[in-house]
Design a protein around this motif. Structure first.
Motif, PDB file in Angstrom:
ATOM      1  N   GLU A 113      -5.134  -6.566  -2.097  1.00 59.21           N
ATOM      2  CA  GLU A 113      -5.407  -6.573  -0.461  1.00 59.21           C
ATOM      3  C   GLU A 113      -4.634  -4.756  -0.373  1.00 59.21           C
ATOM      4  OE1 GLU A 113      -5.162  -7.323   4.095  1.00 59.21           O
ATOM      5  OE2 GLU A 113      -4.792  -8.766   2.613  1.00 59.21           O
ATOM      6  N   GLY A 114      -3.606  -5.116  -1.118  1.00 60.50           N
ATOM      7  CA  GLY A 114      -2.422  -3.542  -0.749  1.00 60.50           C
ATOM      8  C   GLY A 114      -2.656  -2.941  -1.703  1.00 60.50           C
ATOM      9  N   ALA A 115      -3.198  -2.655  -2.938  1.00 63.50           N
ATOM     10  CA  ALA A 115      -3.621  -1.416  -3.582  1.00 63.50           C
ATOM     11  C   ALA A 115      -5.478  -0.856  -3.345  1.00 63.50           C
ATOM     12  CB  ALA A 115      -3.896  -2.377  -4.962  1.00 63.50           C
ATOM     13  N   THR A 116      -6.360  -1.691  -2.512  1.00 67.71           N
ATOM     14  CA  THR A 116      -7.159  -1.167  -1.624  1.00 67.71           C
ATOM     15  C   THR A 116      -6.887  -0.375  -0.438  1.00 67.71           C
ATOM     16  OG1 THR A 116      -7.659  -3.325  -1.476  1.00 67.71           O
ATOM     17  CG2 THR A 116      -8.669  -2.217  -3.593  1.00 67.71           C
ATOM     18  N   LEU A 117      -6.032  -0.664   0.270  1.00 72.37           N
ATOM     19  CA  LEU A 117      -5.937  -0.219   1.499  1.00 72.37           C
ATOM     20  C   LEU A 117      -5.383   1.423   1.347  1.00 72.37           C
ATOM     21  CD1 LEU A 117      -3.417  -3.299   2.948  1.00 72.37           C
ATOM     22  CD2 LEU A 117      -5.701  -2.600   3.649  1.00 72.37           C
ATOM     23  N   ASN A 132      -2.454   0.562  -9.356  1.00 71.51           N
ATOM     24  CA  ASN A 132      -3.140   0.574 -11.012  1.00 71.51           C
ATOM     25  C   ASN A 132      -2.553  -0.204 -11.664  1.00 71.51           C
ATOM     26  OD1 ASN A 132      -4.699   0.861 -13.124  1.00 71.51           O
ATOM     27  ND2 ASN A 132      -3.546   2.649 -14.261  1.00 71.51           N
ATOM     28  N   VAL A 133      -2.552  -1.579 -11.102  1.00 71.01           N
ATOM     29  CA  VAL A 133      -2.112  -2.626 -11.472  1.00 71.01           C
ATOM     30  C   VAL A 133      -2.575  -3.046 -12.981  1.00 71.01           C
ATOM     31  CG1 VAL A 133      -1.699  -3.903  -9.148  1.00 71.01           C
ATOM     32  CG2 VAL A 133      -3.663  -4.023 -10.178  1.00 71.01           C
ATOM     33  N   LYS A 134      -3.610  -3.484 -13.247  1.00 68.45           N
ATOM     34  CA  LYS A 134      -4.088  -3.511 -14.629  1.00 68.45           C
ATOM     35  C   LYS A 134      -3.522  -3.107 -16.040  1.00 68.45           C
ATOM     36  CE  LYS A 134      -8.668  -5.070 -12.950  1.00 68.45           C
ATOM     37  NZ  LYS A 134     -10.297  -4.915 -12.440  1.00 68.45           N
ATOM     38  N   GLN A 135      -2.888  -1.718 -15.597  1.00 66.33           N
ATOM     39  CA  GLN A 135      -2.194  -1.000 -16.462  1.00 66.33           C
ATOM     40  C   GLN A 135      -1.043  -1.923 -16.382  1.00 66.33           C
ATOM     41  OE1 GLN A 135      -3.047   2.853 -16.990  1.00 66.33           O
ATOM     42  NE2 GLN A 135      -1.960   3.442 -18.446  1.00 66.33           N
ATOM     43  N   ALA A 183       0.841  -1.523   0.166  1.00 71.04           N
ATOM     44  CA  ALA A 183      -0.240  -0.064  -0.016  1.00 71.04           C
ATOM     45  C   ALA A 183       0.690   0.997   0.122  1.00 71.04           C
ATOM     46  CB  ALA A 183      -0.972   0.183   0.995  1.00 71.04           C
ATOM     47  N   LEU A 184       1.995   1.741   0.460  1.00 73.53           N
ATOM     48  CA  LEU A 184       3.239   2.082   1.097  1.00 73.53           C
ATOM     49  C   LEU A 184       3.644   2.541  -0.773  1.00 73.53           C
ATOM     50  CD1 LEU A 184       4.623   2.554   4.185  1.00 73.53           C
ATOM     51  CD2 LEU A 184       2.735   3.694   3.392  1.00 73.53           C
ATOM     52  N   VAL A 185       3.967   1.133  -1.121  1.00 76.10           N
ATOM     53  CA  VAL A 185       5.771   1.697  -2.316  1.00 76.10           C
ATOM     54  C   VAL A 185       5.008   0.833  -3.689  1.00 76.10           C
ATOM     55  CG1 VAL A 185       7.857   1.504  -0.211  1.00 76.10           C
ATOM     56  CG2 VAL A 185       6.449  -0.642  -1.935  1.00 76.10           C
TER      57      VAL A 185
END
Length: 326
Positions: A206-210, A119-122, A113-115
């Motif tokens: 999980e990390g991308a939404t925190l 935008n993992v889908k792009q 979530a920090l680093v």
């Protein structure tokens, strides 16, 4: 608390007291307990345990990443770390030069979530304002298509007169933002790379939404649990490797407001300590009178609790996850 007391407590927590870890279960227990560690010693020193130190049961003459190749213990410890990575009980991140920053499965989403790139889908794109070079973009495309793939084969498939140093820089760009990760190592082929979102989709999701603030607060709490007590300057120095100091101060303030933070005097310095560790140590070392009645401690406590005030839902401990069988 005396400085020597804190020193000995850390050695116990970090398995530097002649209790070397040897099995995969030992390794899982260790990384879950400390949350994050380095593989080798770091110069200048970083206030973190090392996996190699836990493997040896001692911090005497630990090699750095640049000299570890000549140490048989370093090779054995690295093999055990690779087993943790394969089963997703641990993750790696590119933070410290020539060293492996290892995180437990429970901690990793908060770090992402920090680093991590949210935008993992792009796919990464090159450009004047992009943090990725054109070579990094091409390397990602090839890893996405052929991964997991060893570096020497990736270099071949990228073609051209590509130097190993240039490829390393491109991989570091992608790894720094957690677009890719090292997932395996074989002596005859070297390190294998894969797209992180494909290799461990649940952790990335999980990390991308925190929220960043909540993630940093949880990581600060876990770090305090790992080192037992630390000055605010040391805390900010550690987290400055991947987030600004102002945000660290905000996280400390949030923990104080939630009463998840205490203060302890160590060798004349005031240090931060998680409230759970502070309470546990107070119970363990509280003197008893001959009649078994708790003795009254002279002076006022560093922090006085108040009743009837709801606590904010900031965990003192990160939630434990399955050991990695995903």
């Amino acid at each position: 608390m005396h400085e020597t007391h804190l020193y000995e407590l850390r050695r116990e927590r970090w398995r530097l007291n002649r209790r070397p870890l040897r099995t995969l279960d030992d390794a899982r227990t260790f990384i879950d307990s400390v949350g994050f560690c380095l593989l080798y010693a770091q110069r200048p020193a970083v206030l973190l345990p090392t996996f190699l130190g836990a493997w040896k049961g001692s911090d005497e003459k630990l090699p750095t990443g640049s000299t570890a190749f000549a140490d048989p213990d370093a090779t054995a410890a690295k093999e055990l770390v690779v087993r943790l990575l394969r089963e997703k009980s641990a993750y790696e991140a590119n933070v410290f030069p020539e060293n492996n920053f290892i995180l437990s499965a429970a901690v990793f989403p908060y770090f992402y979530a920090l680093v991590g790139d949210r935008n993992v889908k792009q796919a990464p794109k090159a450009g004047p304002r992009s943090e990725y070079s054109l070579l990094a973009v091409h390397a990602f495309e090839r890893i996405e298509k052929d991964g997991p793939i060893p570096k020497h084969r990736l270099r071949e498939r990228l073609g051209g007169d590509l130097s190993e140093a240039a490829l390393d820089r491109a991989l570091d760009e992608l790894w720094a933002r957690l677009r890719i990760t090292r997932v395996d190592y074989k002596p005859d082929e070297g390190v294998f790379w894969d797209v992180l979102a494909r290799w461990s989709p649940q952790a990335v999701k999980e990390g991308a939404t925190l929220p960043v603030t909540a993630a940093l607060t949880a990581l600060v709490s876990k770090y305090l649990d790992c080192v037992l007590a630390v000055s605010q300057d040391e805390l900010e120095q550690f987290f400055s490797h991947f987030v600004g100091r102002a945000r660290v101060r905000e996280a400390v303030n949030a923990l104080q407001a939630a009463r998840e933070l205490s203060f302890v005097h160590v060798g004349g310095r005031v240090m931060l300590q998680s409230a759970s560790v502070h309470a546990a140590m107070a119970r363990e070392f509280k003197p008893q009178s001959s009649s078994e009645t708790p003795a009254v401690r002279p002076g006022r406590p560093l922090v006085e609790g108040r009743r009837g005030r709801p606590r904010r839902a900031i965990p003192a401990r990160l939630p434990r996850k399955d050991s990695g069988k995903q």
